[in-house]
Design a protein around this motif. Structure first.
Motif, short mmCIF file in Angstrom:
data_model
loop_
_atom_site.label_atom_id
_atom_site.label_comp_id
_atom_site.label_asym_id
_atom_site.label_seq_id
_atom_site.Cartn_x
_atom_site.Cartn_y
_atom_site.Cartn_z
N ASP A 55 -29.14 -14.29 4.12
CA ASP A 55 -27.78 -13.77 4.29
C ASP A 55 -26.81 -14.41 3.31
OD1 ASP A 55 -28.74 -12.17 6.24
OD2 ASP A 55 -28.12 -13.48 7.89
N ARG B 293 -24.67 -9.92 13.27
CA ARG B 293 -25.05 -11.15 12.55
C ARG B 293 -24.13 -12.30 12.90
NH1 ARG B 293 -26.04 -11.29 6.44
NH2 ARG B 293 -23.94 -10.48 6.24
N ASP B 297 -25.45 -15.58 14.60
CA ASP B 297 -25.58 -16.78 13.76
C ASP B 297 -24.44 -17.76 13.95
OD1 ASP B 297 -27.73 -15.45 12.79
OD2 ASP B 297 -26.80 -14.84 10.91
N LEU B 309 -26.14 -4.97 17.48
CA LEU B 309 -27.28 -4.54 16.66
C LEU B 309 -27.86 -3.22 17.16
CD1 LEU B 309 -28.90 -8.07 16.19
CD2 LEU B 309 -27.86 -6.66 14.40
N ASP B 324 -33.08 -4.26 8.42
CA ASP B 324 -32.60 -5.61 8.74
C ASP B 324 -32.08 -5.66 10.18
OD1 ASP B 324 -33.15 -6.40 6.20
OD2 ASP B 324 -31.14 -6.05 5.45
N ARG B 328 -33.43 -7.96 13.14
CA ARG B 328 -32.50 -8.86 13.83
C ARG B 328 -32.51 -8.61 15.34
NH1 ARG B 328 -29.01 -12.95 12.04
NH2 ARG B 328 -29.02 -12.96 9.79
N GLU B 331 -35.35 -10.32 16.90
CA GLU B 331 -35.04 -11.76 16.96
C GLU B 331 -34.07 -12.06 18.11
OE1 GLU B 331 -32.77 -14.95 14.09
OE2 GLU B 331 -33.37 -13.04 13.24
N HIS B 358 -39.68 -7.56 6.71
CA HIS B 358 -39.59 -8.53 7.81
C HIS B 358 -40.81 -8.49 8.72
CE1 HIS B 358 -35.50 -9.00 6.54
NE2 HIS B 358 -35.22 -7.74 6.82
#
Lengths: 195, 369
Positions: A55, B293, B297, B309, B324, B328, B331, B358
């Protein structure tokens, strides 16, 4: 000069970097996109190798391209676009890492250690894998300039003069940064009994 | 290590077309917001408008750089069915919407003055010490202080609207009845046909759009409409009711800028507002992804990340970042301990992106070893 924005037309510029830079300077979006497509892989790869985070690398690549495209007028030799862009990536990475380090010290950011196995390709020869594991196991703790210099030297395999050019530092400063980083690297290896 | 085999060859890097496309979308979006880019204003002028624009550009240039005395002060530019843009060498831009007429009215050195006779003009002005830039419309004068803003004069000349997207402007009624500063995101309008004594209530934000729409589409001229620029409007301003619903693009730009500046709260707020006010906009998917994200994060808000998401995956089925977002999501489910949903998302990812970038990381989630 006053310029009128007119319907975009292809100027017939050739595929050289210089031609694309000149067209991009004139506001031709297709030329910006062509330059982006030409160098996006290199930029993303370099960004990811320096930052070791997907990222962050995306953000760095964006910053570098935006910076480059908005300052094309300052590029004296349009054919040197590639080297100029690399230098922007390197210096922007250094600034970004410095800022992250500050935020970490202030407790505003978590310092997440790099997991070397997520960075190193499975088909890496053992000696190279060991080298990369040592580098990526250490760099999160290094000051930004030491980190960037170490990656450029040990991962990118660049000459000291090239590193100095890309980091816009003197050769002597690069040597000092590398010496400090490599000293830490050797000490870390010794602690882990890597030799 | 030899020079032929630099270790860099053995560092995992994803340079998939999807990732490159996503980065380009961001770069392009940021360049669109930068004043130096020409694309925003390109490709819309007719030949006639370009010629007329050249006249205006020259007029502006002459006015900005030298003492223009007599030739240009009343130069006019009028568009028919196409918009037209003029760029100055300092990066400033003036864009005329279709059906617009402006006249150069300033004659002072380093002073640019445009009189809007009808239509809409959008200005993106680069700050320049010592230069004054004003746009007047039916007795309302907008003084620029390095900004992007728009001025619109309704066809019936009975309403002037000013909106500011960046920076600061000062709006002055020529009779001195009102003078105020508008900052980015603020909107101001005045009904010129309405006597001050029958002033409407101060406009509520919710009714402003309706008022504006009605005024700008009313085709009949108002009998007592004021002359072009030198009589004061006999009306009360709808005093600076701020426009509370910025566009999706603006919100995405705000969110991205805040995120890059490390302002997590600001970025989150902008993305959330985009999703709530423009849920069907093409940018909503990307906003949801960035929101996911950040929540994951930076904020440690796993449930919030899952919600965002999921939206990203749903809202942008063909977007470059969807892979992506799906990775995510796997995850995030794993982090939340929702193993059943995690495995379901894992299967969905593998089905949509067999051999995706991924794939390995996704396969490691959901309790798999």
């Amino acid at each position: 000069m006053v310029t009128l924005t007119a319907p975009t037309t292809r100027s017939g510029a050739g595929p050289t970097d210089a031609a694309l830079v000149l067209a991009a300077r004139a506001g031709e979006v297709w030329a910006q996109e062509a330059l982006f497509q030409r160098y996006a892989r290199q930029v993303l790869a370099l960004a990811q190798r320096i930052l070791a985070g997907r990222d962050d690398a995306d953000d760095l690549a964006q910053d570098a391209f935006v910076y480059a495209f908005t300052r094309l007028d300052t590029l004296n030799n349009p054919q040197a676009f590639q080297a100029w862009l690399r230098s922007i990536v390197v210096r922007t990475a250094s600034k970004r890492l410095r800022r992250q380090r500050l935020l970490t010290r202030l407790g505003l950011r978590r310092n997440e250690p790099i997991e070397p196995d997520t960075v190193i390709a499975a088909d890496a020869p053992p000696d190279i894998a060991a080298e990369l594991r040592a580098v990526y196991g250490l760099i999160e703790r290094l000051p930004s300039e030491e980190r960037v210099a170490l990656v450029l030297r040990r991962v990118e395999g660049m000459e000291l003069s090239q590193i100095a050019e890309e980091m816009k530092l003197s050769l002597a400063t690069v040597k000092r940064r590398l010496s400090a980083a490599e000293g830490r690297l050797e000490r870390a290896r010794a602690r882990k009994g890597a030799f | 290590m030899t020079p032929d085999t630099p270790p860099s060859k053995y560092v995992k890097v994803d340079v998939s077309p999807a990732r490159i496309a996503r980065v380009w979308a961001e770069v392009s979006s940021r360049l669109d917001a930068a004043p130096s880019r020409g694309r925003r204003f390109a490709s819309r002028g007719t030949a006639l408008a370009v010629l007329a624009g050249a006249a205006l550009a020259l007029a502006l240039y002459v006015l900005s750089e030298r003492h223009a005395r007599s030739v240009w002060p009343r130069a006019a530019l009028e568009t028919a069915n196409d918009a037209m843009a003029v760029a100055l060498d300092d990066g400033s831009r003036v864009e005329l919407a279709a059906q617009t007429k402006v006249r150069v009215s300033g004659t002072e050195p380093l002073s640019l003055a445009l009189a809007l006779e009808h239509g809409r003009v959008d200005c993106d002005i680069t700050p320049r010490p010592g230069r004054h830039f004003t746009v007047s419309a039916a007795g309302v004068e907008v003084r620029v202080k390095g900004t992007r803003f728009g001025v619109e004069l309704a066809p019936a000349r009975d309403r002037v609207e000013v909106d500011v997207s960046r920076g600061l402007v000062e709006v002055i009624l020529k009779n001195g009845a009102d003078r105020r500063e508008l900052a980015a995101g603020e909107h101001w309008s005045i009904d010129l046909a309405q006597p001050a004594t029958t002033n409407e209530p101060r406009a509520a934000t919710s009714s402003e759009a309706t008022d504006s729409s009605a005024a700008s589409t009313s085709g009949e001229p108002v009998a007592n409409a004021p002359p072009a620029s030198d009589s004061a409007p006999a009306a009360a301003p709808h005093t600076s009711a701020p426009r509370t619903a910025p566009g999706a693009r603006e919100l995405l730009d705000l969110g991205n800028a805040a995120r890059r500046a490390g302002d997590v709260a600001g970025a989150t707020h902008a993305y959330e507002e985009l999703l709530s006010t423009h849920p069907t906009d093409a940018r909503a998917g990307l906003a949801a992804f960035e929101l996911g994200r950040l929540r994951m994060d930076r904020l440690g808000d796993v449930q919030g990340a899952i919600s965002a998401l999921q939206k990203a995956v749903t809202l942008a089925p063909g977007a470059g970042f969807r892979e992506d977002a799906m990775a995510r999501l796997v995850e995030a489910y794993a982090a939340a301990g929702a193993l059943e949903r995690c495995r379901s998302a894992q299967r969905e990812y593998s089905k949509s992106y067999p051999g995706g970038v991924h794939a390995t990381a996704v396969a490691r989630q959901c309790g798999a070893q």
